[in-house]
Scaffold this active site. Structure first.
Site, PDB file in Angstrom:
ATOM      1  CG  ASP A  81     -25.992  16.879  52.090  1.00 22.86           C
ATOM      2  OD1 ASP A  81     -26.704  17.898  52.029  1.00 22.86           O
ATOM      3  OD2 ASP A  81     -24.773  16.878  51.817  1.00 22.86           O
ATOM      4  CG  HIS A 113     -33.059  23.898  49.248  1.00 24.63           C
ATOM      5  ND1 HIS A 113     -32.554  23.776  47.981  1.00 24.63           N
ATOM      6  CD2 HIS A 113     -34.056  24.803  49.170  1.00 24.63           C
ATOM      7  CE1 HIS A 113     -33.209  24.592  47.173  1.00 24.63           C
ATOM      8  NE2 HIS A 113     -34.124  25.232  47.872  1.00 24.63           N
TER       9      HIS A 113
HETATM   10  C1  GDG Z   1     -28.154  22.746  50.486  1.00 22.94           C
HETATM   11  C2  GDG Z   1     -28.471  21.398  51.153  1.00 22.94           C
HETATM   12  C3  GDG Z   1     -28.920  20.427  48.903  1.00 22.94           C
HETATM   13  C4  GDG Z   1     -18.902  24.090  47.119  1.00 22.94           C
HETATM   14  N1  GDG Z   1     -17.631  24.537  47.250  1.00 22.94           N
HETATM   15  C5  GDG Z   1     -17.428  25.399  46.249  1.00 22.94           C
HETATM   16  C6  GDG Z   1     -18.591  25.487  45.484  1.00 22.94           C
HETATM   17  N2  GDG Z   1     -19.478  24.671  46.036  1.00 22.94           N
HETATM   18  C7  GDG Z   1     -20.830  24.411  45.483  1.00 22.94           C
HETATM   19  C8  GDG Z   1     -20.920  23.002  44.978  1.00 22.94           C
HETATM   20  C9  GDG Z   1     -22.428  22.784  44.978  1.00 22.94           C
HETATM   21  C10 GDG Z   1     -22.868  23.642  46.157  1.00 22.94           C
HETATM   22  O1  GDG Z   1     -21.811  24.547  46.449  1.00 22.94           O
HETATM   23  C11 GDG Z   1     -23.102  22.816  47.413  1.00 22.94           C
HETATM   24  O2  GDG Z   1     -24.313  22.159  47.285  1.00 22.94           O
HETATM   25  P1  GDG Z   1     -24.646  20.887  48.172  1.00 22.94           P
HETATM   26  O3  GDG Z   1     -25.911  20.311  47.662  1.00 22.94           O
HETATM   27  O4  GDG Z   1     -23.529  19.920  48.091  1.00 22.94           O
HETATM   28  O5  GDG Z   1     -24.742  21.376  49.681  1.00 22.94           O
HETATM   29  P2  GDG Z   1     -25.333  22.676  50.531  1.00 22.94           P
HETATM   30  O6  GDG Z   1     -24.552  23.893  50.278  1.00 22.94           O
HETATM   31  O7  GDG Z   1     -25.356  22.210  51.946  1.00 22.94           O
HETATM   32  O8  GDG Z   1     -26.812  22.892  49.976  1.00 22.94           O
HETATM   33  C12 GDG Z   1     -28.166  20.243  50.211  1.00 22.94           C
HETATM   34  C13 GDG Z   1     -28.699  21.824  48.345  1.00 22.94           C
HETATM   35  O9  GDG Z   1     -28.990  22.837  49.307  1.00 22.94           O
HETATM   36  C14 GDG Z   1     -29.574  22.073  47.113  1.00 22.94           C
HETATM   37  O10 GDG Z   1     -30.919  21.834  47.389  1.00 22.94           O
HETATM   38  O11 GDG Z   1     -28.448  19.471  47.963  1.00 22.94           O
HETATM   39  O12 GDG Z   1     -28.546  19.009  50.805  1.00 22.94           O
HETATM   40  O13 GDG Z   1     -27.732  21.256  52.366  1.00 22.94           O
HETATM   41  O14 GDG Z   1     -23.021  23.292  43.813  1.00 22.94           O
HETATM   42  O15 GDG Z   1     -20.329  22.912  43.708  1.00 22.94           O
HETATM   43  N3  GDG Z   1     -18.702  26.262  44.401  1.00 22.94           N
HETATM   44  C15 GDG Z   1     -17.623  26.993  44.029  1.00 22.94           C
HETATM   45  N4  GDG Z   1     -16.444  26.959  44.732  1.00 22.94           N
HETATM   46  C16 GDG Z   1     -16.305  26.172  45.836  1.00 22.94           C
HETATM   47  O16 GDG Z   1     -15.232  26.137  46.444  1.00 22.94           O
HETATM   48  N5  GDG Z   1     -17.690  27.785  42.946  1.00 22.94           N
END
Ligand code: GDG
Length: 461
Positions: free
Chosen positions: A362, A155
């Site tokens: 990222d 990821h």
């Molecule tokens: C890893 C990789 C890759 C965030 N704050 C809240 C909340 N979130 C949710 C977001 C989004 C998820 O968490 C975060 O996903 P990201 O992709 O932005 O980042 P990582 O957590 O670092 O994820 C990344 C991912 O895996 C998938 O392969 O894209 O590069 O690092 O869905 O909405 N959700 C809620 N409340 C929050 O305050 N409910």
């Protein structure tokens, strides 16, 4: 059809406390058809964990979990996975803390996971392992006699050989990744970097997406992750009636909302983003009193020192910016370390005139895709996106910025705030088409198709 077994560090059992807010649970939701299994850590610490996984059934899916001792958790999760691998794979060599004993703990936990799953896996299952915590898991499962299809998806980003070589056990990690039948990456750049590492460090032969090593052939390819775009857009539309969304909308009193949503992590570029907001108010005073920046950043990995330092840094920056620009009836920046419910989040994105997604590095960044899916077609907001997020490889109609350059981010925010509606709509239509095309479902299908073609691949090896 082969049973699907998903393996990841944390297992998001539905309705369990502490179910992750991270991207994985959301992305894989569609795969969890009755009969499938999800295996991993329970999230609990125990003095003497049972060797057998605990089994819980929910909606026809079996959740198989094991506990960890606190020492194992410290070396495996806090030490090697998040203290060494995470910074390395995010290009932060200076933050990498490598300790032999942590790596030994990492291997031991992977061994115990493989032994545990080995007790319940069937030889014709398809096993799909997720993320950097579990790189050696596949090899260890094979050593226990598992013969089914075995895939791995990373990821987070991957790094070029010149950087990976700083990790003392780099060769072992690359060899362990080569033990899978298929390894998926978020972008072609990451996949290529991995193939280069296999070639340079192990002497493997690379032919397109295929790697040949010790008489075996495996595939390393790009499979960008996506979201359930339709579902998210629907949630965003419905969220107009969400109490919290309404309260935020009222609190804006007509001001434009700039929104950021990230786990509180040093890879997300939060200090630079706060700086950029300060520069925006400095350089373009016409926006003062007319905008609000809301940053939602739930706390994350507080066991790791760097994360505690980040919190202190953000408090300081937020205080400085608000101290400098606030007026009696206007606070420019609000930031919350609490997580918001998912529907509320969708509604808040929809209120955003700008979505600001500026990680320093990222894998993909799902927030960028969620922000696009949540926008109303008739009056869409503008995405300001880091060129170092995997998402920037697809979402080229966003305002692409260098996240290390607060002035450039400030200029992009200014451009977004002054962008004519016609241009906003044009960019949004192009971005939306992409987000609705490369969905979570397409991501899963592509990966599983690659995995089911593996017997064919090996036949021609
Ligand atoms: C890893 C990789 C890759 C965030 N704050 C809240 C909340 N979130 C949710 C977001 C989004 C998820 O968490 C975060 O996903 P990201 O992709 O932005 O980042 P990582 O957590 O670092 O994820 C990344 C991912 O895996 C998938 O392969 O894209 O590069 O690092 O869905 O909405 N959700 C809620 N409340 C929050 O305050 N409910």
């Amino acid at each position: 059809m082969a049973r699907l077994v998903i393996v990841s560090n944390r297992v998001p059992i539905p309705k369990s406390r502490g179910a992750t807010a991270g991207g994985l649970a959301v992305a894989l939701r569609d795969l969890l058809i009755p009969g499938s299994m999800w295996f991993g850590w329970s999230g609990r610490l125990a003095a003497e964990p049972a060797a057998q996984p605990a089994l819980v059934e929910a909606r026809g899916v079996t959740y198989a979990t094991v506990d960890l001792t606190s020492e194992a958790h410290r070396s495996f999760y806090v030490g090697f996975a998040n203290g060494a691998l995470w910074p390395l794979l995010h290009f932060r060599l200076g933050l990498m803390q490598f300790r032999r004993e942590d790596y030994a703990g990492y291997l031991a936990v992977n061994e115990s996971f493989a032994a545990s799953l080995g007790q319940v896996v069937k030889s014709d299952d398809t096993v799909w392992v997720h993320d950097y915590h579990l790189i050696p898991f596949g090899r260890m499962l094979r050593e226990r006699g598992f013969t089914g299809a075995l895939g791995f998806f990373l990821h987070v980003p991957f790094v070029p050989p010149s950087m990976l070589e700083a990790m003392p056990v780099a060769r072992d990690l690359v060899a362990d990744l080569c033990a899978y039948d298929v390894v998926g990456f978020q972008t072609e750049e990451h996949a290529r970097d991995f193939r280069d590492c296999a070639q340079r460090m192990l002497g493997a032969t690379v032919d397109g997406e295929w790697i040949r090593l010790n008489g075996r052939r495996m595939r390393a390819f790009a499979d960008p992750i996506g979201i359930d775009a339709e579902g998210f857009a629907r949630d965003a539309g419905r969220a107009a009636s969400d109490k919290l969304v309404q309260r935020v909308a009222e609190s804006l009193v007509g001001r434009a909302l700039i929104i950021g949503v990230d786990r509180m992590d040093y890879s997300k570029g939060l200090p630079q983003r706060f700086e950029a907001f300060g520069r925006l108010l400095e350089k373009y005073p016409e926006h003062r009193r007319r905008i609000h920046f809301l940053q939602i950043c739930p706390r994350s990995r507080e066991e790791v020192d760097e994360y505690r330092k980040l919190r202190i840094e953000l408090d300081r920056l937020a205080g400085r910016i608000n101290g400098k620009f606030s007026e009696f009836d206007w606070t420019p920046l609000r930031y919350s370390a609490r997580a918001a419910p998912r529907t509320t989040l969708a509604g808040l994105y929809r209120l955003g005139r700008i979505g600001v997604v500026t990680p320093l590095r990222d894998g993909m960044n799902l927030v960028a895709k969620e922000f696009i899916a949540a926008q109303p077609d008739e009056d869409p907001g503008v995405l300001v996106l880091s060129r170092f997020a995997g998402a920037a490889h697809e979402l080229t109609e966003a305002l692409i910025v260098n996240p290390f350059d607060p002035d450039a981010i400030a200029d992009a925010m200014h451009l977004a705030l002054t962008m004519p509606a016609a241009e906003r709509k044009e960019r949004h239509a192009a971005l939306k088409a992409k987000v609705f095309q490369t969905t979570a479902q397409v991501f899963c299908q592509r990966f599983l198709e690659a995995l089911s073609a593996r017997s064919l691949m090996q036949a021609v090896a």
